[in-house]
Scaffold this motif. Structure first.
Motif, PDB file in Angstrom:
ATOM      1  N   VAL A  83       0.831  -1.204   0.000  1.00  0.00           N
ATOM      2  CA  VAL A  83       0.000   0.000   0.000  1.00  0.00           C
ATOM      3  C   VAL A  83       0.866   1.254   0.000  1.00  0.00           C
ATOM      4  CG1 VAL A  83      -1.667   1.314   1.377  1.00  0.00           C
ATOM      5  CG2 VAL A  83      -1.987  -1.123   1.028  1.00  0.00           C
ATOM      6  N   GLN A  84       1.996   1.221   0.670  1.00  0.00           N
ATOM      7  CA  GLN A  84       2.885   2.382   0.675  1.00  0.00           C
ATOM      8  C   GLN A  84       3.526   2.619  -0.684  1.00  0.00           C
ATOM      9  OE1 GLN A  84       5.669   1.786   3.844  1.00  0.00           O
ATOM     10  NE2 GLN A  84       4.420   2.904   5.298  1.00  0.00           N
ATOM     11  N   GLY A  85       3.529   1.619  -1.540  1.00  0.00           N
ATOM     12  CA  GLY A  85       4.084   1.794  -2.870  1.00  0.00           C
ATOM     13  C   GLY A  85       3.211   2.654  -3.760  1.00  0.00           C
ATOM     14  N   PHE A  86       1.947   2.818  -3.422  1.00  0.00           N
ATOM     15  CA  PHE A  86       1.033   3.643  -4.207  1.00  0.00           C
ATOM     16  C   PHE A  86       0.906   5.008  -3.543  1.00  0.00           C
ATOM     17  CE2 PHE A  86      -0.347  -0.737  -4.863  1.00  0.00           C
ATOM     18  CZ  PHE A  86      -0.189  -0.808  -6.239  1.00  0.00           C
ATOM     19  N   TYR A  87       1.342   6.054  -4.221  1.00  0.00           N
ATOM     20  CA  TYR A  87       1.297   7.394  -3.653  1.00  0.00           C
ATOM     21  C   TYR A  87       0.895   8.392  -4.729  1.00  0.00           C
ATOM     22  CZ  TYR A  87       5.983   7.523  -5.678  1.00  0.00           C
ATOM     23  OH  TYR A  87       7.035   7.428  -6.529  1.00  0.00           O
ATOM     24  N   TRP A  88       0.543   9.592  -4.290  1.00  0.00           N
ATOM     25  CA  TRP A  88       0.111  10.653  -5.185  1.00  0.00           C
ATOM     26  C   TRP A  88       1.165  11.746  -5.217  1.00  0.00           C
ATOM     27  CZ3 TRP A  88      -3.391  11.214  -8.800  1.00  0.00           C
ATOM     28  CH2 TRP A  88      -3.725  12.490  -9.234  1.00  0.00           C
ATOM     29  N   LYS A  89       1.861  11.905  -6.317  1.00  0.00           N
ATOM     30  CA  LYS A  89       2.856  12.934  -6.630  1.00  0.00           C
ATOM     31  C   LYS A  89       4.156  12.800  -5.834  1.00  0.00           C
ATOM     32  CE  LYS A  89      -0.399  16.291  -8.379  1.00  0.00           C
ATOM     33  NZ  LYS A  89      -0.952  17.623  -8.298  1.00  0.00           N
ATOM     34  N   THR A  90       4.113  12.610  -4.526  1.00  0.00           N
ATOM     35  CA  THR A  90       5.336  12.444  -3.740  1.00  0.00           C
ATOM     36  C   THR A  90       5.239  11.170  -2.908  1.00  0.00           C
ATOM     37  OG1 THR A  90       4.501  13.668  -1.821  1.00  0.00           O
ATOM     38  CG2 THR A  90       5.641  14.947  -3.524  1.00  0.00           C
ATOM     39  N   ASN A 114       3.214  11.209   0.314  1.00  0.00           N
ATOM     40  CA  ASN A 114       1.757  11.355   0.212  1.00  0.00           C
ATOM     41  C   ASN A 114       1.130  10.010  -0.177  1.00  0.00           C
ATOM     42  OD1 ASN A 114      -0.729  12.510   0.137  1.00  0.00           O
ATOM     43  ND2 ASN A 114      -0.447  13.529  -1.825  1.00  0.00           N
ATOM     44  N   ASN A 115       1.162   9.029   0.723  1.00  0.00           N
ATOM     45  CA  ASN A 115       0.571   7.720   0.440  1.00  0.00           C
ATOM     46  C   ASN A 115      -0.591   7.437   1.388  1.00  0.00           C
ATOM     47  OD1 ASN A 115       1.708   6.930   2.865  1.00  0.00           O
ATOM     48  ND2 ASN A 115       3.501   6.043   1.902  1.00  0.00           N
ATOM     49  N   MET A 116      -1.243   6.310   1.206  1.00  0.00           N
ATOM     50  CA  MET A 116      -2.442   5.990   1.985  1.00  0.00           C
ATOM     51  C   MET A 116      -2.132   5.730   3.454  1.00  0.00           C
ATOM     52  SD  MET A 116      -4.893   3.881  -0.692  1.00  0.00           S
ATOM     53  CE  MET A 116      -4.342   2.338  -0.141  1.00  0.00           C
ATOM     54  N   ILE A 117      -1.028   5.086   3.741  1.00  0.00           N
ATOM     55  CA  ILE A 117      -0.668   4.801   5.137  1.00  0.00           C
ATOM     56  C   ILE A 117      -0.435   6.100   5.894  1.00  0.00           C
ATOM     57  CG2 ILE A 117       1.012   3.679   6.638  1.00  0.00           C
ATOM     58  CD1 ILE A 117      -0.805   1.746   5.180  1.00  0.00           C
ATOM     59  N   HIS A 118       0.265   7.041   5.296  1.00  0.00           N
ATOM     60  CA  HIS A 118       0.491   8.343   5.942  1.00  0.00           C
ATOM     61  C   HIS A 118      -0.830   9.056   6.192  1.00  0.00           C
ATOM     62  CE1 HIS A 118       2.293  12.101   7.068  1.00  0.00           C
ATOM     63  NE2 HIS A 118       1.640  12.729   6.089  1.00  0.00           N
ATOM     64  N   TRP A 119      -1.753   8.998   5.240  1.00  0.00           N
ATOM     65  CA  TRP A 119      -3.053   9.636   5.412  1.00  0.00           C
ATOM     66  C   TRP A 119      -3.838   8.992   6.555  1.00  0.00           C
ATOM     67  CZ3 TRP A 119      -8.184   8.402   5.404  1.00  0.00           C
ATOM     68  CH2 TRP A 119      -9.066   9.477   5.348  1.00  0.00           C
ATOM     69  N   ILE A 120      -3.842   7.661   6.633  1.00  0.00           N
ATOM     70  CA  ILE A 120      -4.562   6.958   7.700  1.00  0.00           C
ATOM     71  C   ILE A 120      -3.977   7.310   9.054  1.00  0.00           C
ATOM     72  CG2 ILE A 120      -5.029   4.680   8.680  1.00  0.00           C
ATOM     73  CD1 ILE A 120      -5.251   3.666   5.772  1.00  0.00           C
TER      74      ILE A 120
END
Length: 77
Positions: A54-61, A64-70
């Motif tokens: 999941v951390q391999g998928f990020y937006w622009k940087t 900015n990935n899903m784990i960081h957002w959660i």
């Protein structure tokens, strides 16, 4: 303990009525899939492979990935 067991019992009764009595199998499709693949899900989560994927998928940087957002929106609140 009484509240959580009552909530679990009510949820179980509702799912039983919807799936077995009324035949709405699409309601519980996700739960059925997780039940069939529970050992695989446990191994992937316990070995942190899901988190790495999941951390391999990020937006622009990469930051900015899903784990960081959660973590920033759910865990730290």
């Amino acid at each position: 303990m009484l509240v959580t067991s009552a909530a679990a019992g009510i949820t179980f009764c509702a799912l039983y009525l919807l799936v077995d009595v009324y035949g709405w199998r699409r309601v519980a499709f996700g739960l059925e899939w997780m039940g069939k693949h529970s050992l695989s899900i446990f191994i992937l989560v316990a070995s942190n492979l899901i988190v790495i994927a999941v951390q391999g998928f990020y937006w622009k940087t990469p930051h900015n990935n899903m784990i960081h957002w959660i973590v920033s929106h759910v865990v730290q609140k």
